[in-house]
Design a protein around this motif. Structure first.
Motif, PDB file in Angstrom:
ATOM      1  N   GLY A  32     -21.785  50.738  45.183  1.00  0.00           N
ATOM      2  CA  GLY A  32     -20.433  50.222  45.389  1.00  0.00           C
ATOM      3  C   GLY A  32     -19.900  49.428  44.220  1.00  0.00           C
ATOM      4  O   GLY A  32     -18.895  48.746  44.345  1.00  0.00           O
ATOM      5  N   LEU A  50     -24.638  49.484  49.138  1.00  0.00           N
ATOM      6  CA  LEU A  50     -24.468  48.166  48.565  1.00  0.00           C
ATOM      7  C   LEU A  50     -25.771  47.387  48.529  1.00  0.00           C
ATOM      8  O   LEU A  50     -26.603  47.516  49.409  1.00  0.00           O
ATOM      9  N   LYS A  51     -25.922  46.583  47.513  1.00  0.00           N
ATOM     10  CA  LYS A  51     -27.106  45.736  47.379  1.00  0.00           C
ATOM     11  C   LYS A  51     -27.034  44.627  48.427  1.00  0.00           C
ATOM     12  O   LYS A  51     -25.994  44.011  48.624  1.00  0.00           O
TER      13      LYS A  51
END
Length: 66
Positions: A41, A64-65
């Motif tokens: 993202g 996403l992280k």
């Protein structure tokens, strides 16, 4: 839509305009050729690929992280 395969794309955040455009076109081509795209993202390559997929009528699954 039936996808022929799934593919993930990750790439750099700080990229040139030329690489951004290449990544954008790659996203479009992946969608046109019926790939389900997964990508991060973040900005740069991941943003460009996702934008290319979306603007050509496809869906991109964002990762996403955290």
């Amino acid at each position: 839509m039936k996808y022929i395969a799934r593919i993930s794309v990750f790439g750099g955040r700080e990229i040139s305009k030329e690489i951004y455009n290449d990544a954008y076109n790659l996203g479009k081509l992946l969608n046109i050729n019926k790939y389900l795209v997964y990508c991060g993202g973040g900005k740069g390559v991941m943003e460009a690929v996702a934008k290319g997929v979306k603007e050509s009528g496809g869906q991109c699954v964002g990762i996403l992280k955290g």
